[in-house]
Design a protein around this motif. Structure first.
Motif, short mmCIF file in Angstrom:
data_model
loop_
_atom_site.label_atom_id
_atom_site.label_comp_id
_atom_site.label_asym_id
_atom_site.label_seq_id
_atom_site.Cartn_x
_atom_site.Cartn_y
_atom_site.Cartn_z
N ASP A 136 0.83 -1.21 0.00
CA ASP A 136 0.00 0.00 0.00
C ASP A 136 0.87 1.26 0.00
OD1 ASP A 136 1.05 -0.20 2.53
OD2 ASP A 136 -0.84 0.16 3.59
N SER A 137 2.07 1.16 -0.52
CA SER A 137 2.97 2.31 -0.55
C SER A 137 2.40 3.40 -1.47
CB SER A 137 4.36 1.91 -1.04
OG SER A 137 4.33 1.57 -2.41
N GLU A 138 2.88 4.61 -1.28
CA GLU A 138 2.36 5.75 -2.04
C GLU A 138 2.54 5.57 -3.54
OE1 GLU A 138 3.05 10.62 -2.30
OE2 GLU A 138 3.96 9.44 -0.68
N LEU A 139 3.71 5.08 -3.94
CA LEU A 139 3.96 4.92 -5.38
C LEU A 139 3.04 3.87 -5.99
CD1 LEU A 139 5.75 5.80 -7.76
CD2 LEU A 139 7.24 3.85 -7.22
N LEU A 140 2.85 2.75 -5.31
CA LEU A 140 1.98 1.70 -5.85
C LEU A 140 0.52 2.16 -5.90
CD1 LEU A 140 3.41 -1.59 -4.27
CD2 LEU A 140 4.15 -0.32 -6.30
N ASN A 141 0.10 2.89 -4.88
CA ASN A 141 -1.27 3.42 -4.90
C ASN A 141 -1.45 4.45 -6.01
OD1 ASN A 141 -2.25 1.84 -2.83
ND2 ASN A 141 -1.78 3.33 -1.23
N GLU A 142 -0.40 5.25 -6.26
CA GLU A 142 -0.46 6.21 -7.36
C GLU A 142 -0.59 5.49 -8.70
OE1 GLU A 142 -0.47 10.00 -9.17
OE2 GLU A 142 -0.63 9.44 -7.05
N ALA A 143 0.14 4.39 -8.84
CA ALA A 143 0.05 3.60 -10.07
C ALA A 143 -1.36 3.06 -10.27
CB ALA A 143 1.06 2.46 -10.03
N ARG A 144 -1.94 2.53 -9.20
CA ARG A 144 -3.30 2.00 -9.31
C ARG A 144 -4.29 3.11 -9.69
NH1 ARG A 144 -1.37 -0.43 -4.29
NH2 ARG A 144 -0.80 -2.61 -4.69
N ALA A 145 -4.10 4.29 -9.09
CA ALA A 145 -4.99 5.41 -9.39
C ALA A 145 -4.91 5.82 -10.85
CB ALA A 145 -4.64 6.59 -8.48
N LYS A 146 -3.76 5.60 -11.46
CA LYS A 146 -3.57 5.93 -12.88
C LYS A 146 -3.99 4.78 -13.80
CE LYS A 146 0.37 9.08 -12.20
NZ LYS A 146 -0.20 10.25 -12.90
N GLY A 147 -4.47 3.69 -13.20
CA GLY A 147 -4.89 2.55 -14.01
C GLY A 147 -3.75 1.67 -14.45
N ILE A 148 -2.60 1.79 -13.80
CA ILE A 148 -1.43 0.96 -14.14
C ILE A 148 -1.46 -0.31 -13.30
CG2 ILE A 148 1.10 0.87 -14.17
CD1 ILE A 148 1.10 3.93 -14.38
N ARG A 149 -1.31 -1.43 -13.94
CA ARG A 149 -1.32 -2.72 -13.23
C ARG A 149 -0.11 -2.84 -12.32
NH1 ARG A 149 0.57 -7.91 -14.59
NH2 ARG A 149 1.21 -7.17 -16.65
N VAL A 150 -0.34 -3.37 -11.11
CA VAL A 150 0.73 -3.57 -10.14
C VAL A 150 0.89 -5.06 -9.90
CG1 VAL A 150 1.56 -3.11 -7.80
CG2 VAL A 150 0.29 -1.35 -9.04
N SER A 151 2.10 -5.55 -10.05
CA SER A 151 2.37 -6.98 -9.92
C SER A 151 3.66 -7.17 -9.12
CB SER A 151 2.48 -7.60 -11.32
OG SER A 151 2.68 -9.00 -11.27
N SER A 152 4.22 -8.38 -9.19
CA SER A 152 5.43 -8.70 -8.44
C SER A 152 6.18 -9.83 -9.13
CB SER A 152 5.09 -9.13 -7.01
OG SER A 152 4.38 -10.37 -7.03
#
Length: 329
Positions: free
Chosen positions: A75-91
């Motif tokens: 739930d870091s700021e950068l990952l949440n920002e990515a989600r808000a922009k519609g960018i998929r977050v994976s690992s």
């Protein structure tokens, strides 16, 4: 396709190597300066766009997907920002499970994961299928995904951090050894921690569970596949080391071998060979320094920790030791 990798340690290197080999443009960011990352930076592909010593939302510019290393809070700021922009977050582990062709055994729990993962690899090696062991133990596995065939067994140690980044992991066998409060500084509540551990069995063909652990026993209703209680496995496997937790680790490995269709003689022979070798390295008494585990006799300590966690009093102690190469549980 352009990818952002957050974290330049071993997981980040594995991602960068894999993604560039697939023809993707890769940017890697890390809060640490280059001076603290020399050993891993030397392994980075030369085409990678490195941004070290800190980052902000500008790192997301032109990015199609973000891959977070296990140590990066989900739930870091950068990952949440990515989600808000519609960018998929994976690992790394999410990408591996989506592309792995082998039969996967995922092992989790608060304690004993590394030992059980190693023993399971030994047991499965007694069969005629090739075996790869990885995850939170030892080397990354993404850099070996191209060599894995449908004939491989893949045994993964899975921490709560890794499971957090894979919403619906599809495993053939999901193993949960034990659950006691841990990493509440990241997961906030004991229920969140339990929910993450439960992901290992929710879509697994087999849910291999420890019926001696009350929290794990309650998770059986969340399994979609066949539930197997590894604490009831017979015959008892050889275990020269004292302590119920050591026997439980061996029982889990033996139960995976049974699911894999191995004979009891083959399972016993593999464990005897491995454990005798381990014992000779420890010395005549077979002593090994290990962190306190849920299988130890003092069950009152477990109850006290759970009561405190459920009532929100204090912070659960984090265990550090053999069960991590990145300090993850």
């Amino acid at each position: 396709m352009s990818a952002l990798v957050v974290g330049a340690a071993r997981s980040g290197v594995a991602l960068a190597l894999h993604l560039t080999a697939q023809g993707e443009k890769v940017r890697v960011v890390d809060r640490k300066p280059a001076a603290e990352l020399q050993s891993t930076l030397e392994q980075m592909p030369p085409s990678v766009d490195l941004r070290l010593g800190g980052y902000d939302a500008s790192a997301l510019e032109g990015v199609d997907v973000v891959y977070a290393s296990p140590g990066v809070p989900w739930d870091s700021e950068l990952l949440n920002e990515a989600r808000a922009k519609g960018i998929r977050v994976s690992s790394e582990i999410d990408l591996f499970l989506k592309t792995c062709k082998g039969t996967v055994v995922g092992i989790t729990g608060t304690n004993g994961k590394t030992t059980t993962t190693a023993l399971t690899g030994v047991v499965l090696s007694a069969g005629d299928r090739p075996v790869i062991v990885g995850g939170n133990i030892g080397d990354t596995v993404l850099d070996r995904v191209d060599e894995i065939t449908p004939g491989h067994w893949v045994v993964l140690e899975l921490s709560s951090f890794q499971l957090e980044s894979v919403e619906r992991p599809k495993l053939h066998v999901g193993v949960i050894l034990n659950i006691t409060p841990d990493h509440l500084d990241r997961h906030k509540t004991i229920q969140r921690y339990i929910d993450l551990k439960a992901r290992a069995i929710e879509d697994a063909d087999y849910a291999l569970l420890n019926g001696r652990d009350q929290v794990v026993r309650e998770l059986a209703k969340r399994a979609s596949g066949e539930v197997v209680w590894f604490d009831e496995h017979q015959p008892l496997p050889p275990m020269p080391l004292p302590g119920r937790h050591n026997m439980e680790n061996a029982l889990a490995a033996a139960a995976v071998g049974r699911i894999a269709g191995l004979s009891d003689d083959a399972i016993r022979g593999a464990l005897v060979q491995r454990l005798q070798g381990d014992q000779s390295r420890r010395g005549p008494r077979g002593a090994e320094r290990v962190p306190w585990r849920a299988g130890d006799p003092d069950r009152r300590r477990i109850r006290r920790r759970f009561r405190a966690a459920r009532m929100g009093r204090g912070r659960a102690r984090e265990h550090r030791g053999r069960d991590s190469h990145r300090g993850l549980r």
